[in-house]
Design a protein around this motif. Sequence first.
Motif, short mmCIF file in Angstrom:
data_model
loop_
_atom_site.label_atom_id
_atom_site.label_comp_id
_atom_site.label_asym_id
_atom_site.label_seq_id
_atom_site.Cartn_x
_atom_site.Cartn_y
_atom_site.Cartn_z
N SER A 1 0.83 -1.21 0.00
CA SER A 1 0.00 0.00 0.00
C SER A 1 0.87 1.26 0.00
O SER A 1 0.52 2.27 -0.62
N ILE A 2 2.02 1.20 0.67
CA ILE A 2 2.95 2.34 0.66
C ILE A 2 3.49 2.57 -0.74
O ILE A 2 3.58 3.70 -1.21
N VAL A 3 3.85 1.47 -1.41
CA VAL A 3 4.36 1.59 -2.78
C VAL A 3 3.27 2.17 -3.69
O VAL A 3 3.55 3.06 -4.50
N TYR A 4 2.05 1.68 -3.56
CA TYR A 4 0.94 2.19 -4.36
C TYR A 4 0.77 3.69 -4.14
O TYR A 4 0.55 4.44 -5.09
N LYS A 5 0.86 4.11 -2.89
CA LYS A 5 0.67 5.51 -2.56
C LYS A 5 1.73 6.37 -3.24
O LYS A 5 1.42 7.41 -3.82
N LYS A 6 2.98 5.91 -3.21
CA LYS A 6 4.06 6.69 -3.81
C LYS A 6 3.94 6.71 -5.33
O LYS A 6 4.19 7.73 -5.97
N ILE A 7 3.55 5.59 -5.92
CA ILE A 7 3.38 5.54 -7.37
C ILE A 7 2.25 6.47 -7.80
O ILE A 7 2.37 7.22 -8.77
N ASP A 8 1.13 6.43 -7.07
CA ASP A 8 -0.01 7.28 -7.41
C ASP A 8 0.34 8.76 -7.28
O ASP A 8 -0.10 9.59 -8.09
N LYS A 9 1.14 9.08 -6.28
CA LYS A 9 1.54 10.47 -6.11
C LYS A 9 2.43 10.92 -7.26
O LYS A 9 2.32 12.05 -7.74
N ALA A 10 3.31 10.03 -7.73
CA ALA A 10 4.17 10.35 -8.86
C ALA A 10 3.35 10.57 -10.13
O ALA A 10 3.67 11.44 -10.94
N VAL A 11 2.29 9.78 -10.30
CA VAL A 11 1.42 9.97 -11.47
C VAL A 11 0.71 11.31 -11.37
O VAL A 11 0.58 12.04 -12.36
N LYS A 12 0.26 11.64 -10.17
CA LYS A 12 -0.44 12.90 -9.96
C LYS A 12 0.45 14.10 -10.29
O LYS A 12 0.00 15.10 -10.82
N LYS A 13 1.74 13.97 -10.00
CA LYS A 13 2.70 15.06 -10.26
C LYS A 13 3.33 14.97 -11.65
O LYS A 13 4.27 15.69 -11.96
#
Length: 91
Positions: A59-71
């Motif tokens: 879930s931590i990895v998902y969160k970081k990946i999603d944040k990178a997509v958002k940015k």
Amino acid sequence: MPQTKSHIKNKKVILRNRNSNKKYKIAIKQSIKEYLLSIKSIINVNNEEGLKLCQNNLSIVYKKIDKAVKKNVLHKNTAARKKSRLARLLK
């Protein structure tokens, strides 16, 4: 070497964005590495606590990946591919 003022300013912007993007990518790589280590440990010892740790790391990895997509650091399809490969490892 840039000649005009606009090229000099553009070079500064490019360097700033590259450093920002690098921070996101390094954070993703580190969290993926931690997730893979937790998967390796759960293979050796099969228990519920290890499984919860793996799911938490995922879930931590998902969160970081999603944040990178958002940015706009990663493309959404690249992120989806990374997430699906990581989820497949847990199965």
